[in-house]
Design a protein around this motif. Structure first.
Motif, PDB file in Angstrom:
ATOM      1  N   THR A 210     -43.981  -4.013   2.319  1.00 37.02           N
ATOM      2  CA  THR A 210     -42.658  -3.197   3.957  1.00 37.02           C
ATOM      3  C   THR A 210     -42.209  -1.548   3.504  1.00 37.02           C
ATOM      4  N   TRP A 211     -42.102  -0.958   3.793  1.00 32.74           N
ATOM      5  CA  TRP A 211     -41.248   0.334   3.402  1.00 32.74           C
ATOM      6  C   TRP A 211     -40.867   0.679   4.866  1.00 32.74           C
ATOM      7  N   ALA A 212     -39.389   1.066   4.866  1.00 30.83           N
ATOM      8  CA  ALA A 212     -38.576   1.746   6.209  1.00 30.83           C
ATOM      9  C   ALA A 212     -37.700   3.096   6.026  1.00 30.83           C
ATOM     10  N   VAL A 213     -38.045   4.078   6.916  1.00 33.63           N
ATOM     11  CA  VAL A 213     -36.807   4.504   5.931  1.00 33.63           C
ATOM     12  C   VAL A 213     -36.350   5.430   7.909  1.00 33.63           C
ATOM     13  N   ALA A 214     -34.833   5.886   6.998  1.00 33.58           N
ATOM     14  CA  ALA A 214     -33.346   6.241   7.899  1.00 33.58           C
ATOM     15  C   ALA A 214     -33.958   4.917   9.491  1.00 33.58           C
ATOM     16  N   GLY A 215     -34.384   3.112   9.466  1.00 36.80           N
ATOM     17  CA  GLY A 215     -34.227   2.674  10.239  1.00 36.80           C
ATOM     18  C   GLY A 215     -35.885   2.359  10.673  1.00 36.80           C
ATOM     19  N   ARG A 216     -36.277   2.995  10.284  1.00 36.60           N
ATOM     20  CA  ARG A 216     -37.840   3.458  10.946  1.00 36.60           C
ATOM     21  C   ARG A 216     -39.309   2.419   9.956  1.00 36.60           C
ATOM     22  N   ILE A 217     -39.652   1.118  10.143  1.00 37.27           N
ATOM     23  CA  ILE A 217     -40.414   0.938   9.400  1.00 37.27           C
ATOM     24  C   ILE A 217     -42.333   2.015   9.136  1.00 37.27           C
ATOM     25  N   ILE A 218     -42.467   2.449   8.439  1.00 36.79           N
ATOM     26  CA  ILE A 218     -43.154   2.974   7.968  1.00 36.79           C
ATOM     27  C   ILE A 218     -44.567   2.390   7.549  1.00 36.79           C
ATOM     28  N   VAL A 219     -44.106   1.691   6.796  1.00 31.63           N
ATOM     29  CA  VAL A 219     -45.173   0.539   6.568  1.00 31.63           C
ATOM     30  C   VAL A 219     -44.621  -0.385   7.271  1.00 31.63           C
TER      31      VAL A 219
ATOM     32  N   LEU B  98     -58.986   8.922   3.205  1.00 28.01           N
ATOM     33  CA  LEU B  98     -59.343  10.153   3.759  1.00 28.01           C
ATOM     34  C   LEU B  98     -59.637  10.085   5.663  1.00 28.01           C
ATOM     35  N   HIS B  99     -59.387  11.835   5.830  1.00 30.28           N
ATOM     36  CA  HIS B  99     -59.554  11.741   7.526  1.00 30.28           C
ATOM     37  C   HIS B  99     -61.337  12.041   7.711  1.00 30.28           C
ATOM     38  N   ASP B 100     -62.124  12.659   7.030  1.00 31.94           N
ATOM     39  CA  ASP B 100     -62.895  12.849   7.457  1.00 31.94           C
ATOM     40  C   ASP B 100     -64.237  11.006   7.816  1.00 31.94           C
TER      41      ASP B 100
ATOM     42  N   GLN C 134     -50.769  13.909  -5.492  1.00 29.35           N
ATOM     43  CA  GLN C 134     -50.984  14.028  -4.025  1.00 29.35           C
ATOM     44  C   GLN C 134     -51.548  15.000  -3.075  1.00 29.35           C
ATOM     45  N   GLN C 135     -50.603  14.547  -1.746  1.00 29.86           N
ATOM     46  CA  GLN C 135     -51.614  15.715  -0.316  1.00 29.86           C
ATOM     47  C   GLN C 135     -51.512  16.929  -1.270  1.00 29.86           C
ATOM     48  N   ALA C 136     -49.849  17.449  -0.893  1.00 28.52           N
ATOM     49  CA  ALA C 136     -49.387  19.029  -1.958  1.00 28.52           C
ATOM     50  C   ALA C 136     -48.823  19.174  -2.422  1.00 28.52           C
TER      51      ALA C 136
ATOM     52  N   GLY D  48     -57.243   6.246   8.957  1.00 30.25           N
ATOM     53  CA  GLY D  48     -56.193   6.477   9.981  1.00 30.25           C
ATOM     54  C   GLY D  48     -55.523   7.520  10.627  1.00 30.25           C
ATOM     55  N   PRO D  49     -54.839   7.475  11.481  1.00 31.32           N
ATOM     56  CA  PRO D  49     -54.956   8.507  12.352  1.00 31.32           C
ATOM     57  C   PRO D  49     -53.783   9.472  11.581  1.00 31.32           C
ATOM     58  N   ASN D  50     -52.956  11.078  11.624  1.00 30.14           N
ATOM     59  CA  ASN D  50     -52.157  11.446  11.902  1.00 30.14           C
ATOM     60  C   ASN D  50     -50.623  10.249  11.720  1.00 30.14           C
ATOM     61  N   GLY D  51     -50.134  10.229  10.726  1.00 31.36           N
ATOM     62  CA  GLY D  51     -48.806   9.778  11.105  1.00 31.36           C
ATOM     63  C   GLY D  51     -48.580   7.965  11.076  1.00 31.36           C
ATOM     64  N   SER D  52     -50.018   7.637  10.895  1.00 30.84           N
ATOM     65  CA  SER D  52     -50.047   6.350  10.319  1.00 30.84           C
ATOM     66  C   SER D  52     -50.112   5.437   9.563  1.00 30.84           C
ATOM     67  N   GLY D  53     -49.802   6.165   8.142  1.00 32.43           N
ATOM     68  CA  GLY D  53     -48.909   5.619   7.301  1.00 32.43           C
ATOM     69  C   GLY D  53     -49.638   5.466   6.125  1.00 32.43           C
ATOM     70  N   LYS D  54     -50.286   6.450   5.562  1.00 36.01           N
ATOM     71  CA  LYS D  54     -51.588   6.308   4.946  1.00 36.01           C
ATOM     72  C   LYS D  54     -50.335   6.827   3.743  1.00 36.01           C
ATOM     73  N   SER D  55     -50.173   8.180   3.706  1.00 37.11           N
ATOM     74  CA  SER D  55     -49.674   8.146   2.246  1.00 37.11           C
ATOM     75  C   SER D  55     -48.167   7.930   1.966  1.00 37.11           C
ATOM     76  N   SER D  56     -47.401   6.508   2.871  1.00 41.44           N
ATOM     77  CA  SER D  56     -46.241   6.088   2.282  1.00 41.44           C
ATOM     78  C   SER D  56     -47.059   4.839   1.817  1.00 41.44           C
ATOM     79  N   LEU D  57     -48.117   3.926   2.322  1.00 38.77           N
ATOM     80  CA  LEU D  57     -48.521   3.425   1.721  1.00 38.77           C
ATOM     81  C   LEU D  57     -49.071   3.663   0.220  1.00 38.77           C
TER      82      LEU D  57
HETATM   83  N1  ATP Z   1     -39.179  10.155   4.219  1.00 38.87           N
HETATM   84  C1  ATP Z   1     -39.661  10.276   5.109  1.00 38.87           C
HETATM   85  N2  ATP Z   1     -38.488  10.181   5.744  1.00 38.87           N
HETATM   86  C2  ATP Z   1     -38.953  10.158   7.353  1.00 38.87           C
HETATM   87  N3  ATP Z   1     -40.037   9.958   7.691  1.00 38.87           N
HETATM   88  C3  ATP Z   1     -41.068   9.716   6.806  1.00 38.87           C
HETATM   89  C4  ATP Z   1     -40.718  10.218   5.400  1.00 38.87           C
HETATM   90  N4  ATP Z   1     -41.566   9.336   4.627  1.00 38.87           N
HETATM   91  C5  ATP Z   1     -42.874   9.676   5.618  1.00 38.87           C
HETATM   92  N5  ATP Z   1     -42.153   9.449   7.345  1.00 38.87           N
HETATM   93  C6  ATP Z   1     -42.940   9.559   8.476  1.00 38.87           C
HETATM   94  O1  ATP Z   1     -43.726   7.432   8.189  1.00 38.87           O
HETATM   95  C7  ATP Z   1     -44.751   8.650   9.321  1.00 38.87           C
HETATM   96  C8  ATP Z   1     -46.010   8.612   8.535  1.00 38.87           C
HETATM   97  O2  ATP Z   1     -45.949   9.115   7.415  1.00 38.87           O
HETATM   98  P1  ATP Z   1     -47.365   9.219   6.697  1.00 38.87           P
HETATM   99  O3  ATP Z   1     -47.297  10.787   5.666  1.00 38.87           O
HETATM  100  O4  ATP Z   1     -46.907   8.158   5.932  1.00 38.87           O
HETATM  101  O5  ATP Z   1     -48.792   9.105   7.046  1.00 38.87           O
HETATM  102  P2  ATP Z   1     -50.888   9.303   7.366  1.00 38.87           P
HETATM  103  O6  ATP Z   1     -50.939   8.938   7.526  1.00 38.87           O
HETATM  104  O7  ATP Z   1     -50.031   9.998   5.705  1.00 38.87           O
HETATM  105  O8  ATP Z   1     -50.697  10.947   8.008  1.00 38.87           O
HETATM  106  P3  ATP Z   1     -50.841  12.429   7.548  1.00 38.87           P
HETATM  107  O9  ATP Z   1     -52.647  11.830   7.744  1.00 38.87           O
HETATM  108  O10 ATP Z   1     -50.933  13.158   8.493  1.00 38.87           O
HETATM  109  O11 ATP Z   1     -50.679  12.941   6.432  1.00 38.87           O
HETATM  110  C9  ATP Z   1     -44.904   9.577   9.415  1.00 38.87           C
HETATM  111  O12 ATP Z   1     -44.021  10.001  10.969  1.00 38.87           O
HETATM  112  C10 ATP Z   1     -43.923  10.652   8.299  1.00 38.87           C
HETATM  113  O13 ATP Z   1     -43.417  11.802   9.366  1.00 38.87           O
END
Ligand code: ATP
Length: 264
Positions: free
Chosen positions: A9-18, A192-194, A82-84, A35-44
């Protein structure tokens, strides 16, 4: 190398992302993270690469908890594309790729003969030999992406984590990269998005939605019309043939309840 997460589990600013992710990628497997945009792939991926400190749960490399490991120790096991990913503007392609040797040699020691051979091999594998003296700022998006993948290979990790490595690549380079990833002995977890590329090249797929891992299995098991509609919001026709190939035809954006139907 086996890489695994348990209760991650990973959270930032009180919001659980993973959220409570359990995942295991076996040695030598190629697993697609979808997973769709913003689903948490990069964070994971960042948590698995030791770049984020989990609020709960554990990441293990070959059964060893990586908590407290130095960045250098992690980098001898895992490379993260990393992505960028950025690099110093003035560096040449070969210099960027040489950075992959840093965990093995330390930042201030020059490259030895073996290092140079490894860097040359990585340049060649990504088709960058002719570009080895090119300046970073002059490279196209796809050339930069290939350079970062070559750097990851030069790192000689036992596991490679990649975040959307094909997004700047033309079709041929996409296929070459996926061939390379699927053909390597290293453990690969690739976001991957594709979905067609993911289905074609990955041994298994794991699907993330709202930070949770909601499905895992073969591409045939994970990619269903219901999931494409409910998770990705698209209507699609899926064909899974007897050889295990999947083809996806997108028909349009799935109709939202009460919303307009948009189909072609
Ligand atoms: N450092 C951070 N601070 C605040 N919010 C964050 C941070 N890192 C990620 N998030 C939020 O967590 C959510 C998941 O982001 P993440 O980049 O992990 O998704 P993703 O599945 O990789 O998205 P994408 O397919 O668009 O690249 C998003 O809503 C993003 O704004």
């Amino acid at each position: 190398m086996r890489i695994e997460a348990e209760g991650l589990t990973w959270a930032v600013a009180g919001r659980i992302i993973v959220r409570d992710v359990g995942l295991r990628v076996e040695s030598g497997e190629t697993v697609g993270l979808i997973g769709p945009n913003g689903s948490g792939k990069s964070s994971l991926l960042r948590c698995l690469a030791g770049l984020r400190t989990p609020a709960a749960g554990v990441v293990r490399y070959d059964g060893q908890d990586i908590r407290g490991w130095s960045a250098r120790r992690i980098a001898t096991s895992v490379a993260f594309v990393q992505q960028a990913a950025e690099a110093d503007n003035d560096l040449r392609v070969a210099d960027v790729v040489s950075l992959g040797r840093t965990p093995h040699r330390g930042p201030w020691r020059g490259l030895g003969r073996t290092d140079r051979l490894i860097v040359e091999a990585a340049l060649e594998r990504l088709g960058l030999t002719g570009l080895r003296s090119g300046r970073w700022r002059t490279l196209s998006g796809g050339e930069r992406q290939r350079t970062h993948i070559a750097r990851a290979l030069a790192q000689q990790p036992r596991c490679i984590l990649l975040d959307e490595p094909t997004n700047h690549l033309d079709v041929r380079h996409q296929l070459e990269l996926m061939d390379l990833l699927a053909g390597t002995d290293q453990t690969v977890l690739v976001a991957l998005h594709d979905l067609s590329l993911a289905a074609r090249y990955c041994d298994r797929l794991v699907l993330v939605h709202h930070g949770r891992l909601i499905a895992g299995g073969t591409p045939q098991e994970v990619l269903t019309t219901e999931r494409l509609r409910d998770v990705f919001g698209v209507d699609a026709h899926l064909d899974h043939d007897a050889l295990g190939n999947t083809s996806i035809t997108y028909r349009g954006v799935a109709a939202r309840e009460g919303g307009p139907v948009r189909q072609r």
